[in-house]
Design a protein around this motif. Structure first.
Motif, PDB file in Angstrom:
ATOM      1  N   ALA A  65     -38.892  44.731 -28.153  1.00 48.48           N
ATOM      2  CA  ALA A  65     -39.312  45.583 -27.034  1.00 48.48           C
ATOM      3  C   ALA A  65     -40.469  46.479 -27.481  1.00 48.48           C
ATOM      4  O   ALA A  65     -40.756  46.593 -28.670  1.00 48.48           O
ATOM      5  CB  ALA A  65     -38.131  46.434 -26.563  1.00 48.48           C
ATOM      6  N   GLU A  66     -41.111  47.115 -26.504  1.00 47.14           N
ATOM      7  CA  GLU A  66     -42.281  47.940 -26.802  1.00 47.14           C
ATOM      8  C   GLU A  66     -41.939  49.118 -27.724  1.00 47.14           C
ATOM      9  O   GLU A  66     -42.762  49.545 -28.534  1.00 47.14           O
ATOM     10  CB  GLU A  66     -42.898  48.467 -25.504  1.00 47.14           C
ATOM     11  CG  GLU A  66     -43.578  47.385 -24.673  1.00 47.14           C
ATOM     12  CD  GLU A  66     -44.258  47.943 -23.448  1.00 47.14           C
ATOM     13  OE1 GLU A  66     -44.316  49.189 -23.313  1.00 47.14           O
ATOM     14  OE2 GLU A  66     -44.732  47.153 -22.613  1.00 47.14           O
ATOM     15  N   ASP A  67     -40.723  49.645 -27.588  1.00 40.96           N
ATOM     16  CA  ASP A  67     -40.348  50.806 -28.405  1.00 40.96           C
ATOM     17  C   ASP A  67     -39.827  50.405 -29.795  1.00 40.96           C
ATOM     18  O   ASP A  67     -39.581  51.266 -30.639  1.00 40.96           O
ATOM     19  CB  ASP A  67     -39.298  51.650 -27.678  1.00 40.96           C
ATOM     20  CG  ASP A  67     -38.053  50.847 -27.319  1.00 40.96           C
ATOM     21  OD1 ASP A  67     -38.130  49.598 -27.321  1.00 40.96           O
ATOM     22  OD2 ASP A  67     -37.009  51.465 -27.022  1.00 40.96           O
ATOM     23  N   GLU A  68     -39.668  49.095 -30.041  1.00 43.21           N
ATOM     24  CA  GLU A  68     -39.202  48.619 -31.345  1.00 43.21           C
ATOM     25  C   GLU A  68     -40.419  48.360 -32.244  1.00 43.21           C
ATOM     26  O   GLU A  68     -40.781  47.209 -32.539  1.00 43.21           O
ATOM     27  CB  GLU A  68     -38.357  47.364 -31.182  1.00 43.21           C
ATOM     28  CG  GLU A  68     -37.060  47.619 -30.415  1.00 43.21           C
ATOM     29  CD  GLU A  68     -36.263  46.348 -30.156  1.00 43.21           C
ATOM     30  OE1 GLU A  68     -35.022  46.410 -30.238  1.00 43.21           O
ATOM     31  OE2 GLU A  68     -36.869  45.298 -29.863  1.00 43.21           O
ATOM     32  N   VAL A  69     -41.048  49.421 -32.682  1.00 47.72           N
ATOM     33  CA  VAL A  69     -42.324  49.344 -33.402  1.00 47.72           C
ATOM     34  C   VAL A  69     -42.191  48.560 -34.703  1.00 47.72           C
ATOM     35  O   VAL A  69     -43.031  47.713 -35.029  1.00 47.72           O
ATOM     36  CB  VAL A  69     -42.866  50.761 -33.687  1.00 47.72           C
ATOM     37  CG1 VAL A  69     -44.203  50.675 -34.424  1.00 47.72           C
ATOM     38  CG2 VAL A  69     -43.022  51.542 -32.393  1.00 47.72           C
ATOM     39  N   GLN A  72     -41.892  44.865 -34.088  1.00 47.57           N
ATOM     40  CA  GLN A  72     -43.178  44.317 -33.645  1.00 47.57           C
ATOM     41  C   GLN A  72     -44.135  44.145 -34.816  1.00 47.57           C
ATOM     42  O   GLN A  72     -44.815  43.122 -34.932  1.00 47.57           O
ATOM     43  CB  GLN A  72     -43.802  45.228 -32.590  1.00 47.57           C
ATOM     44  CG  GLN A  72     -43.166  45.102 -31.209  1.00 47.57           C
ATOM     45  CD  GLN A  72     -43.969  45.824 -30.149  1.00 47.57           C
ATOM     46  OE1 GLN A  72     -44.798  46.670 -30.459  1.00 47.57           O
ATOM     47  NE2 GLN A  72     -43.735  45.489 -28.887  1.00 47.57           N
ATOM     48  N   GLU A  76     -45.759  40.673 -36.194  1.00 47.74           N
ATOM     49  CA  GLU A  76     -47.209  40.496 -36.309  1.00 47.74           C
ATOM     50  C   GLU A  76     -47.594  40.079 -37.727  1.00 47.74           C
ATOM     51  O   GLU A  76     -48.417  39.169 -37.929  1.00 47.74           O
ATOM     52  CB  GLU A  76     -47.931  41.792 -35.935  1.00 47.74           C
ATOM     53  CG  GLU A  76     -47.908  42.097 -34.443  1.00 47.74           C
ATOM     54  CD  GLU A  76     -48.490  43.472 -34.126  1.00 47.74           C
ATOM     55  OE1 GLU A  76     -49.147  44.055 -35.019  1.00 47.74           O
ATOM     56  OE2 GLU A  76     -48.281  43.955 -32.998  1.00 47.74           O
ATOM     57  N   ALA A 183     -48.784  38.063 -27.749  1.00 47.32           N
ATOM     58  CA  ALA A 183     -47.359  37.822 -27.488  1.00 47.32           C
ATOM     59  C   ALA A 183     -46.767  36.815 -28.468  1.00 47.32           C
ATOM     60  O   ALA A 183     -45.555  36.757 -28.649  1.00 47.32           O
ATOM     61  CB  ALA A 183     -47.168  37.333 -26.053  1.00 47.32           C
TER      62      ALA A 183
END
Length: 453
Positions: A65-69, A72, A76, A183
């Motif tokens: 999710a976006e808040d799971e930095v 992420q 990447e 993505a």
């Protein structure tokens, strides 16, 4: 004894007990009981080999999710490492030169003109010496694919080397595009492709003359072609696989050629002259200089002979802002009208012609648009053509499955979609179609006059 044979004999044995003959239902029940019994025994014997069927392997992994930095960032980094590893597996320039040297050294005589050839035996020898990176190219399947009509059973060295070069280029491009796949799902969004093309501009010598202030308009012009043709459902994303499969990327990368001819540039949508032409047309149409096009301004597009009915439909169906069209929507309009033979363009125009949203064109739809053509003919002092004649010609050209309805697929299959749509939306296009025989005759006369001189 086989369980099927036991079951067959058991059912065939007559009822000798004191009871009356069993009913049909009782026999069916007994048959099912026996089947279940023997099937269970048979399946039990395979128990050890089917243990893994008891658990379903995991096949879905949730994206962070976006808040799971942290997740992420980890994703990447792992993708970047993976793409770097894939990039190292590709042949570099030195390895390609070495491959060419080995192929040339192992060519098999005689040559065909200036074409060097190689047989399968030498082909395998080169594969052994070329190194592990080349192993995937030296297979019987690749050799057979390139084998044509050579009487000695050889393939062209140049064709094989071009095949390898093309494969390496495809993999390099795939990796390059994947770097912009934020993505990580194998597709590019509009913003991803915009970033890719923006960073590609400095590497294309044919675009050196573009001013930086025009870059954003150039990128928009280039990206629009990809999305217009490769995203027909307007999902806002394109598969990287589809980008590689189409010719658009070849056209774009063709601009690396510093000696690209003027004719090639004019026919290439991605060239500087083409982009400036389209944007220049947009500015010329924008009479009030507000950066948008009204219906009245758009009516002057091309030969300024499109019908008001068609233009009304454009502004009803396409994305507008306070009743006016922006540059991106204009690009879709231009791509559709300049490529009317293409399925994506026909889909665009068909949606405008399908006024009842029924998925097909009937006599009412055709008459609705052709009446506007008849009115324009009267305004220009021409005798209107009978709709019945035009309707019959259209149905004869398309030959739809349903004699009363024309679907989009009918238009595409007929290879006459460009002619049909032109007849219905543009007076100049209809006039050209109506006078096609006279125009051909004039062309022939002009050709004959030139030959005489």
């Amino acid at each position: 004894m086989d369980w099927k044979e036991i079951l067959r004999r058991r059912l065939a044995t007559p009822n000798t007990g004191p009871n009356k003959k069993k009913s049909e239902q009782e026999l069916k029940d007994e048959e099912m009981d026996l089947f279940t019994k023997y099937y269970s025994e048979w399946k039990g014997g395979r128990k050890n080999t089917n243990e893994f069927y008891k658990t379903i392997p995991r096949f879905y992994y949730r994206l962070p999710a976006e808040d799971e930095v942290l997740l992420q960032k980890l994703r990447e980094e792992s993708r970047a490492v993976f793409l770097q590893r894939k990039s190292r597996e590709l042949l570099d320039n030195e390895e390609l030169q070495n491959l060419w040297f080995l192929l040339d050294k192992h060519q098999t005589p005689p040559m065909i003109g200036e074409e060097a050839m190689i047989n399968y035996e030498n082909f395998l020898k080169v594969g052994e010496k070329a190194g592990p990176k080349c192993k995937q190219f030296f297979t019987a399947k690749v050799f057979a694919k390139l084998l044509h009509t050579d009487s000695y059973g050889r393939i062209s060295i140049m064709q094989f080397f071009n095949y390898v070069m093309r494969k390496v280029w495809l993999h390099q491009t795939r990796i390059g595009l994947s770097l912009y796949d934020v993505a990580g799902q194998g597709y590019l969004r509009e913003s991803d492709l915009e970033n890719y093309i923006l960073e590609l501009i400095p590497t294309l010598p044919q675009l050196d003359g573009l001013e930086k202030s025009f870059y954003s308009f150039y990128v928009c012009t280039a990206v629009r072609k990809f999305f217009f043709f490769l995203d027909p459902l307007r999902t806002g994303k394109i598969k990287i696989q589809d980008i590689l499969a189409c010719s658009f990327l070849d056209d774009l990368l063709e601009l690396r050629d510093e000696e690209l001819s003027k004719e090639s540039q004019e026919t290439n949508w991605f060239s500087a002259p083409s982009a400036l032409r389209v944007y220049g047309q947009y500015l010329n149409l924008d009479k009030d200089h507000n950066g948008m096009l009204s219906k009245e301004e758009l009516s002057r597009y091309g030969t300024a002979t499109m019908t008001n009915v068609f233009l009304d439909r454009v502004f009803q169906e396409c994305l507008t802002y306070d009743g006016e069209m922006d540059y991106k929507t204009y690009l879709d309009f231009v791509l559709a009208l300049e490529n009317r033979k293409e399925p994506a363009a026909l889909q665009y125009i068909f949606k405008l012609l399908d006024i009842e949203n029924k998925g097909y064109l009937n006599v009412f739809s055709l008459n609705y648009f052709f009446r506007a053509i008849q009115e324009l003919m009267k305004i220009h002092g021409q005798d209107p053509v009978s709709f019945q004649d035009v309707k019959d010609e259209i149905f004869d050209m398309v030959k739809p499955k349903d004699p009363l309805k024309i679907s989009l697929q009918d238009l595409i299959n007929s290879n006459q979609g460009d002619t049909v749509t032109t007849i219905l939306i543009d007076l100049n296009g209809f006039w050209t179609y109506e006078n096609r025989e006279a125009l051909v005759a004039n062309d022939n006369e002009n050709s004959a006059d030139l030959d005489d001189t």
